[in-house]
Design an enzyme around this catalytic site. Structure first.
Site, short mmCIF file in Angstrom:
data_model
loop_
_atom_site.label_atom_id
_atom_site.label_comp_id
_atom_site.label_asym_id
_atom_site.label_seq_id
_atom_site.Cartn_x
_atom_site.Cartn_y
_atom_site.Cartn_z
N GLU A 28 -2.17 -4.78 -3.93
CA GLU A 28 -0.95 -4.26 -4.57
C GLU A 28 -0.43 -5.28 -5.61
OE1 GLU A 28 2.47 -3.86 -1.99
OE2 GLU A 28 3.33 -2.28 -3.22
N LYS A 38 3.56 4.98 -5.90
CA LYS A 38 3.91 4.71 -4.49
C LYS A 38 4.96 5.70 -3.98
CE LYS A 38 5.24 0.52 -1.83
NZ LYS A 38 5.36 -0.95 -1.99
N CYS A 86 0.75 0.37 0.11
CA CYS A 86 1.41 -0.53 1.06
C CYS A 86 2.28 0.16 2.12
CB CYS A 86 2.19 -1.61 0.33
SG CYS A 86 2.67 -2.94 1.46
N1 LIG Z 1 4.83 -4.13 -0.50
C1 LIG Z 1 5.40 -3.47 0.49
O1 LIG Z 1 5.59 -2.26 0.43
N2 LIG Z 1 5.74 -4.20 1.57
C2 LIG Z 1 6.52 -3.70 2.62
C3 LIG Z 1 6.29 -4.38 3.90
C4 LIG Z 1 5.28 -3.69 4.74
O2 LIG Z 1 5.33 -2.48 4.89
O3 LIG Z 1 4.41 -4.36 5.26
#
Ligand SMILES: NC(=O)NCCC(=O)O
Length: 368
Positions: free
Chosen positions: A120, A195, A232
């Site tokens: 990401e 996303k 993510c």
């Molecule tokens: N980049 C991101 O969405 N991180 C959120 C934390 C997670 O879900 O591990």
């Protein structure tokens, strides 16, 4: 400052169990006694040593069929740290990452990788934890002619490789999105996905940067297989994974940027469970390294430091998974799969046939 603890679970287990215990452990935990490692080229092993990144390769077999030939796909995942400190000029930071990742892509190509997925926001530090926007604006880019696509498109074409490039997108109205760009084997943009689920938890506060994605659940019918990308935080949502399956995905990539406090204990479960529940391959990719930011605003000056735990891995639709890449070092994980396994698992377990989606649709509609 926190730093990587280098305690890779797989290594701890391998050094502490005898060979009989290890077989038993592997059978239940990984889904098979042996990891079916791919034999890598000597040049790959040398590049891995010289350039200081881990390379692992695994194969997943499917049963032979009479009516269908095997559909062999080799895909790769890249996890990496940033290269320069975050106070350096942004272009220098990005170029240094390009140089490092470019070398890993070269190695992947030499191993015959056909689809590769980067982590990401791969071409920048994960500055979103700073809650600052203006000073990072130049890391936000056009999906069709920004620096990342300009760097990756020639590589995709040179190697006839599909490249999945997760970036921060600046659209024509100056709106930011967290986006993956899928570049086809001719170096052309096939499409993009934004996303769907944005975290607003602790230092992961992305809702002030961009809106939840408006691209639904696209599946990209590439030359090598049908792929989708669940970005993510979207991995925590079972329905997000389900929709990619209903739209026909055979491999779903989960490029991430996550730290131990946010569920390291379920990192190995969520993408794996999705593979089993939806009869497709999944691949979780997480960055490594510690990123330190100095935040100065009119109220304060402070340092923010975050360490990412890597541990990228692949799971097959039958639940068999690879060991994880390292928690600390850059790495390339290669998976050689037979996509026929997706239908074979569907036929065997019948999870989609018995899913009763119409019943759930009615009940969901009735929820107040
Ligand atoms: N980049 C991101 O969405 N991180 C959120 C934390 C997670 O879900 O591990």
């Amino acid at each position: 400052m926190e730093s990587c603890t280098n305690e890779d679970l797989d290594a701890i287990i391998e050094t502490n169990l005898n060979s009989e215990q290890l077989k038993q452990f592997n059978r239940i935990f990984y889904g098979q006694e042996d990891h079916c490692e791919l034999k890598l080229r000597l040049s790959t092993l040398m590049a891995s040593k010289n350039e200081n990144f881990q390379v692992c390769g695994y194969s997943f077999a499917a049963s032979k069929e009479e009516a269908r030939s095997p559909r062999i796909l080799k895909f790769g995942l890249v996890q990496h740290s940033i290269v320069l400190p975050t106070h350096k000029p942004l272009k220098e930071q990005r170029d240094a990452i390009f140089q490092k990742v470019g070398k890993i892509i070269d190695v992947a190509a030499s191993e015959g990788v056909q689809i590769i997925c980067l982590q990401e926001v791969w071409s920048a530090p994960f500055f979103l934890c700073t809650r600052e926007k203006n000073e990072w604006i130049e890391f936000v880019e056009s999906p069709t002619d920004g620096p990342s696509i300009q760097f990756l498109a020639p590589l995709a074409k040179k190697y006839s490789m599909v490249i999945i490039s997760p970036i921060l997108e600046l659209d024509e109205n100056n709106v930011w999105w967290n986006t993956v760009v899928v570049i086809n084997e001719n170096g052309k943009v096939m499409g993009k996905h934004r996303k769907n689920h944005l975290p607003s938890v602790g230092s992961f506060s992305e809702t002030s940067y961009y809106s939840p994605g408006n691209t639904g659940h696209p599946v990209f019918d590439t030359k090598y297989g049908k792929i989708a990308i669940n970005i993510c935080y979207g991995r925590h949502q079972a329905l997000n994974w389900l929709m990619f399956a209903l739209n026909g995905a055979e491999v779903v990539f989960n490029p991430a940027a996550t730290i131990s406090e946010f569920g390291e204990s379920f990192w190995g479960i969520e993408a794996r469970n999705a593979a089993v529940a939806n009869s497709y391959f999944t691949a979780g990719i997480n960055r490594v390294g510690t990123e330190v930011f100095t935040v100065k605003n009119k109220y304060e000056e402070k340092q923010i430091s975050r360490t990412y735990y890597g541990s990228s891995y692949v799971t097959a639709p039958n639940g068999v998974r690879t060991p994880s890449l390292s928690k600390c070092s850059d790495g390339l994980l290669i998976a050689e799969v037979d996509l026929n396994l997706c239908r074979q698992v569907k036929d065997h377990w019948g999870f989609n046939m018995t899913s009763r989606l119409d019943m759930y649709a009615k009940e969901l509609n009735a929820v107040k």
